[in-house]
Design an enzyme around this catalytic site. Structure first.
Site: not given
Ligand code: HEM
Lengths: 355, 200
Positions: A37, A193, A223, A225, A265, A316-317
Site C-alpha cells: 500500500y 477505511h 489511482r 487498486n 479498480e 484481507y483481499k
Molecule cells: C474518497 C474516496 C475513497 C473512498 C470512497 C474509498 C473507499 C474505500 C472502501 C469502501 C474500502 C473498503 C474497506 C473495507 O474493507 O470495508 C477501501 C479500501 C481501501 N482504500 Fe479507499 N477509498 C477512497 C480513497 C482512497 C485513497 C485516496 C486511498 C489511497 C491510498 C485509498 C486506499 C485504500 C486501500 C489501500 C484500501 C484496501 C484495498 C485492498 O487492499 O483491496 N482509498 N476504500
C-alpha cells in the site's frame, strides 16, 4: 473508434469475456515486481491513446452488459443506491460532469444538447433520448445520481466535505470488492477505511485525505487498486457473500486459468462545482489469469507480486487459501528474466517467455 | 465500580469515556442498567446539575430508581426497555433548547441508539458524552438480511432473523448503531467454530 458492445453476463453462466483489445488495455496494477500500500495518486489528465486513462470516464465493450447487471442488482436490493437528503445537489453536479464528459469524449455514442436548463440527453448504446430540466428532480424518473449512474460503468461514492474530513453521504455501489454502502453510508474517511490492515499505521490515510481535500475543480486525480475474484462476478457484495463465497472453493488446477480473475479498480477523484462535494468513481476491470498470461511481462510480474505479498494483504483481499494454487499456476509463466518498469504491456520490447 | 477495558480496535469502533459535568442550560441523561451508576458518580461530583437534569433510566433488570430519584432531578423516567422509552426520548430531544447537554451511559446498544436520536435532533455526535457500564453485549446487524440482533455476547452467533451463522466484526456503523455480522461458513457450509465470548 466504434465500440462493439459484448452481450455477456457477470453471473450464472458467466459469459463475460475480454476481446484482444480489452486485454491489451487492461489496467495492470503493478508497476514493479512487488506490491505494498502507498499513496499512489497522480493527476487524471488523459493517457496513452486507447488506454483506460485516455478519457475522463472510460466506456468499453462491457458497457451495455454492465448496465444490465447493475439494473438486476438494484431490482434485488434497492439499498445499493442511497443518497442522504443534503446530497441531491451533488447528484446534479455528477450528472452534469458525466453527461458533459461522455458527450465530448464519445460524440458518436452520447449527445447533450443544452438550452439554459432545458437539457436533452441522448445515450445511443442504451437507447435513451430524454429531455428534462436541469436541477428539477420531477423531470427525471429517479434522483439525479441514480439516473446518471445507471448509465455509467463503475461504482460511485459521493463524498461531502466538512469538518476537515470526507463523509460518504451518497453512492451507487453494485460492483464493489466486498464492502457495503448501506453499512458505510454516513461514515468519514477513517471510519470506512477502518477494516484495511497496515495502511493506517503507515500514515497512508492521513496523507491521502489531505491530498483529496485539496483536489480542485477541473484537476481530477486517479489511482489503481486491485483484488482477486473467482469467476467474473461484478457483484462481490458482503450482502450476497453467503451465496458467492462458496465459488472461491471451486478453483482447481485445471480451471484456475479461466476462472481466477485479477480485479482492478481504476479510482478517480473529481471536485464537483456547486456542492463542493468530491465524487469517487470506482471502475472495475476483470481479466482472467489465462488472458493475462498472454502478456509475458505481466505473467512474470504477477507471479512475483503474489508470491511476495504480505500475508495480511492476501488475507484481507480474501485469497490466502487459494494463494498456493495460484502460485502453482503462475510459476510456469515466470522464467526469471527481468521486467521493465511501469504497468504497460510492452509487447514489442519485452522478451517472450523462455522455457 | 468496575468498568470493562475494551481492547484496542479499528477506527470505526466507538470509544467511550467517563461522564464529566458540563456547563449547560439543561442536562439529559439516557442510561440503561449499570449505567445508572455513572449518573450517581457524576452527581456526587456536581450535585447542583441535577436541578436541570432529565434522567431516562431503562432498568435492564437493575433497581437504581430510588437512588436516582434521590438526586432530585427535574424530570425522572423509568422504563422497561429502550423501545418503550423511545417515544419519550424523541419528544424530549425534539423539545430541546440550545445548550442541552446529552449524557449516555450503559450498554453499547443503548448508547449507540440514543446517540443516533440525538444526532437526528441536531446535536453533533462529538458533543455527546458516553460512558460504558454493565454488559459488554453488542447490537449486531446481519449484513445479509439487514436484521438486527440485540445483546449478542458470543462469536459466532445465529442471526435472530435469517438464521445464518455470523461472525462478529469490529466494523461499526453509527447510523445503524450496530456492529456488522457476516456469514462465517459461506466457504465451508456447516463448519461453524465453537461459540466463545466476544472478548474471550
Ligand atoms: C474518497 C474516496 C475513497 C473512498 C470512497 C474509498 C473507499 C474505500 C472502501 C469502501 C474500502 C473498503 C474497506 C473495507 O474493507 O470495508 C477501501 C479500501 C481501501 N482504500 Fe479507499 N477509498 C477512497 C480513497 C482512497 C485513497 C485516496 C486511498 C489511497 C491510498 C485509498 C486506499 C485504500 C486501500 C489501500 C484500501 C484496501 C484495498 C485492498 O487492499 O483491496 N482509498 N476504500
Amino acid at each position: 473508434m466504434t465500440i462493439q458492445f459484448n452481450n455477456e453476463s457477470f453471473r450464472d453462466d458467466y459469459s463475460f469475456y475480454n476481446s484482444e483489445r480489452a486485454i491489451k488495455r487492461f489496467p495492470f496494477p503493478f508497476h514493479e515486481d512487488s506490491y505494498m500500500y502507498s499513496v499512489n495518486m497522480e493527476q487524471h489528465r488523459g493517457g496513452p491513446v486507447d488506454s483506460v486513462y485516455e478519457m475522463r470516464f472510460d466506456v468499453d465493450e462491457h458497457y451495455v452488459s454492465e448496465m444490465r447487471d447493475r439494473a438486476m442488482v438494484l431490482a434485488d436490493d434497492p439499498l445499493r443506491c442511497q443518497s442522504l437528503p443534503h446530497m441531491t445537489l451533488a447528484g446534479w453536479d455528477l450528472l452534469e460532469l458525466i453527461m458533459v464528459s461522455k458527450s465530448e469524449d464519445y460524440p458518436d455514442l452520447f449527445e447533450l444538447h443544452r438550452d439554459g436548463n432545458k437539457w436533452r440527453w441522448i445515450n445511443k448504446p442504451l437507447g435513451i433520448d430524454h429531455s428534462f430540466t436541469f436541477l428539477d428532480e420531477a423531470t427525471l424518473p429517479c434522483g439525479p445520481m441514480e439516473y446518471i449512474t445507471r448509465q455509467a460503468q463503475g461504482d460511485f461514492a459521493v463524498l461531502d466535505q466538512r469538518d476537515d474530513n470526507l463523509w460518504m453521504d451518497a453512492g451507487m455501489v453494485t460492483t464493489q470488492a466486498d464492502w457495503s454502502l448501506d453499512f458505510d453510508i454516513g461514515m468519514n474517511f477513517f471510519e470506512w477505511h477502518a477494516p484495511v490492515p497496515l495502511a493506517h499505521e503507515k500514515g497512508i490515510f492521513v496523507r491521502a485525505l489531505k491530498f483529496l481535500m485539496n483536489i480542485q475543480q477541473g484537476a481530477p486525480a486517479r489511482r489503481l487498486n486491485w483484488t482477486m475474484t473467482v469467476n467474473p462476478l461484478l457483484d462481490t457484495s458482503p450482502e450476497n457473500y453467503h451465496k458467492w463465497g462458496i465459488q472461491k472453493t471451486e478453483l482447481t488446477p485445471q480451471n484456475i486459468g479461466a476462472k481466477q480473475h485479477l480485479r482492478v479498480e481504476l479510482q478517480t477523484f473529481f471536485r464537483l462545482p456547486r456542492s463542493n462535494a468530491l465524487v469517487f468513481p470506482i471502475r472495475c476491470y476483470l481479466c482472467s489469469f489465462q488472458d493475462l498470461m498472454g502478456v509475458p511481462k505481466w505473467g512474470r510480474r504477477l507471479h512475483r507480486v503474489i508470491r511476495d505479498l504480505p500475508e495480511e494483504l492476501a488475507t484481507y483481499k480474501g485469497f490466502i487459501d487459494n494463494r498456493p494454487m495460484m502460485l502453482d499456476y503462475l510459476k510456469d509463466f515466470d522464467d526469471g528474466l527481468p521486467t521493465s518498469p511501469g504497468i504497460w504491456p510492452e509487447l514489442d520490447t519485452e522478451p517472450p517467455l523462455t522455457r | 465500580m468496575s468498568t470493562f477495558a475494551f481492547p484496542p480496535s479499528i477506527k470505526s469502533r466507538p470509544v467511550y469515556g467517563t461522564l464529566e459535568p458540563q456547563a449547560g442550560a439543561a442536562h439529559m441523561f439516557i442510561v440503561d442498567g449499570e449505567g445508572a451508576n455513572a449518573v450517581l458518580d457524576l452527581a456526587q461530583r456536581a450535585p447542583s446539575m441535577m436541578q436541570l437534569a432529565h434522567i431516562v433510566y431503562i432498568t435492564r433488570g437493575t433497581d437504581f430508581a430510588a437512588a436516582l430519584k434521590a438526586l432530585n432531578p427535574a424530570q425522572f423516567y423509568q422504563g422497561p426497555t429502550y423501545g418503550a422509552a423511545l417515544p419519550r426520548i424523541r419528544r424530549s430531544l425534539a423539545d430541546a433548547k440550545m445548550g442541552l447537554q446529552v449524557y449516555l451511559a450503559g450498554t453499547e446498544g443503548l448508547m449507540g441508539q440514543a446517540m443516533n436520536e440525538a444526532v437526528i435532533a441536531g446535536i453533533p455526535h462529538t458533543a455527546i458524552q458516553t460512558e460504558h457500564r454493565g454488559a459488554t453485549a453488542r447490537r449486531m446487524q446481519c449484513v445479509h438480511c439487514k436484521g438486527i440482533t440485540e445483546d449478542v455476547e458470543t462469536d459466532p452467533f445465529v442471526c435472530s432473523h435469517c438464521g445464518l451463522n455470523l461472525f462478529v466484526r469490529d466494523h461499526y456503523s453509527r447510523r445503524i448503531a450496530a456492529f456488522q455480522g457476516v456469514c462465517i461458513d459461506a466457504e465451508d457450509p456447516g463448519n461453524v467454530p465453537v461459540q466463545k465470548g466476544i472478548y474471550e
